[in-house]
Scaffold this motif. Sequence first.
Motif, PDB file in Angstrom:
ATOM      1  N   PHE A  50       8.303  -5.563  -5.146  1.00  0.00           N
ATOM      2  CA  PHE A  50       7.440  -4.389  -4.980  1.00  0.00           C
ATOM      3  C   PHE A  50       6.394  -4.647  -3.917  1.00  0.00           C
ATOM      4  O   PHE A  50       5.818  -5.723  -3.842  1.00  0.00           O
ATOM      5  N   VAL A  51       6.160  -3.648  -3.079  1.00  0.00           N
ATOM      6  CA  VAL A  51       5.106  -3.709  -2.076  1.00  0.00           C
ATOM      7  C   VAL A  51       4.041  -2.688  -2.464  1.00  0.00           C
ATOM      8  O   VAL A  51       4.313  -1.485  -2.486  1.00  0.00           O
ATOM      9  N   PRO A  52       2.827  -3.128  -2.821  1.00  0.00           N
ATOM     10  CA  PRO A  52       1.781  -2.201  -3.273  1.00  0.00           C
ATOM     11  C   PRO A  52       1.303  -1.305  -2.141  1.00  0.00           C
ATOM     12  O   PRO A  52       1.492  -1.623  -0.958  1.00  0.00           O
ATOM     13  N   PRO A  53       0.656  -0.190  -2.450  1.00  0.00           N
ATOM     14  CA  PRO A  53       0.184   0.736  -1.416  1.00  0.00           C
ATOM     15  C   PRO A  53      -0.945   0.144  -0.585  1.00  0.00           C
ATOM     16  O   PRO A  53      -1.629  -0.789  -1.004  1.00  0.00           O
ATOM     17  N   ARG A  54      -1.150   0.712   0.594  1.00  0.00           N
ATOM     18  CA  ARG A  54      -2.220   0.269   1.480  1.00  0.00           C
ATOM     19  C   ARG A  54      -3.567   0.833   1.014  1.00  0.00           C
ATOM     20  O   ARG A  54      -3.617   1.887   0.382  1.00  0.00           O
ATOM     21  N   VAL A  55      -4.621   0.129   1.364  1.00  0.00           N
ATOM     22  CA  VAL A  55      -5.963   0.593   1.016  1.00  0.00           C
ATOM     23  C   VAL A  55      -6.228   1.960   1.647  1.00  0.00           C
ATOM     24  O   VAL A  55      -6.902   2.811   1.053  1.00  0.00           O
ATOM     25  N   SER A  56      -5.692   2.194   2.830  1.00  0.00           N
ATOM     26  CA  SER A  56      -5.888   3.473   3.522  1.00  0.00           C
ATOM     27  C   SER A  56      -5.260   4.644   2.769  1.00  0.00           C
ATOM     28  O   SER A  56      -5.559   5.800   3.055  1.00  0.00           O
ATOM     29  N   GLU A  57      -4.403   4.343   1.794  1.00  0.00           N
ATOM     30  CA  GLU A  57      -3.737   5.389   1.027  1.00  0.00           C
ATOM     31  C   GLU A  57      -4.521   5.807  -0.212  1.00  0.00           C
ATOM     32  O   GLU A  57      -4.085   6.704  -0.954  1.00  0.00           O
ATOM     33  N   ILE A  58      -5.652   5.181  -0.465  1.00  0.00           N
ATOM     34  CA  ILE A  58      -6.483   5.609  -1.600  1.00  0.00           C
ATOM     35  C   ILE A  58      -6.951   7.039  -1.334  1.00  0.00           C
ATOM     36  O   ILE A  58      -7.493   7.327  -0.261  1.00  0.00           O
TER      37      ILE A  58
END
Length: 292
Positions: A50-58
């Motif tokens: 699994f690759v977690p979401p980017r901080v920019s996607e908050i």
Amino acid sequence: MKRLPLTLVLIATAGLAAAQDVRISLTRPEVTLSTHVTKVFIADPKDKLFVPPRVSEIPNNAYGDLVRLGRNIFVDTQHYARRYVGNGLNCSNCHIGEGRTPGAMPLWAAYNIYPLYRGKNLRANSFPERIGECFRYSLNGLVPTRDSIEMKALIAYAQWLSATVPMRQVMTGRGVPGAPTVREPSPDRGEIIYRYQCAICHGHNGAGVKRADGAGYQFPPLWGSDSYDKGAGLNKLRTGAGFIRANMPPGKGFSLSGQDAMDVSLYLHLQDRPWDPRIGWFSVFMSELADG
């Protein structure tokens, strides 16, 4: 070099084109290999990496604000949740990479499997209870109340990181890897490895290295009053060895053998650190504590 038949080349090319996603292999690449060569194509739907979401996607809403606060607490617990912390550590000292790194107890591989039975207290635990235990043992502090802003924010951050992880699915990279050994661990060998591999960051006295501004540590202490207590998960031999093997020294994960990591884990286990808060003078009259 022997050339492949054209038919096999076409089949291989078609298979790669059919795979829409790529991921970076968990195996550390050799220095002589380019990044492109170390990419692995996902062809098996059962692959659980699994690759977690980017901080920019908050998201930019109230929920996103709570997630951002949770991330701040996680990375700089000393500042954002100081009232609950009893030592010099941050959450991200154990769950490195902001809780994202496989093999370093990532949040995204934990949130989805709770409630979970734990040998630590011999019952099923909720995720807020698990966070509370981190504060109590790893941070040697106080358990945040369920309605505190710190607890709500940390839960929101963990939930956001794992929003697309299947519920109850044990994910690749959860917890820490094993540390296979071929002989009994030795604290003497562990001390030698520590002096040559670990002391440059954590100090020969295990006291870590303070930040230049004095607000916390650049490299965390591994024993002493500012480190995790005897009830913490990293004080367990196998957990500590798995963490060391996968993540230490920084940037050189899996450079130590399982035996080396276990030797270092035993050496750290024998050092002075805050006492397990479950133990008091009356413990001699009680049964042995659960350890899970």
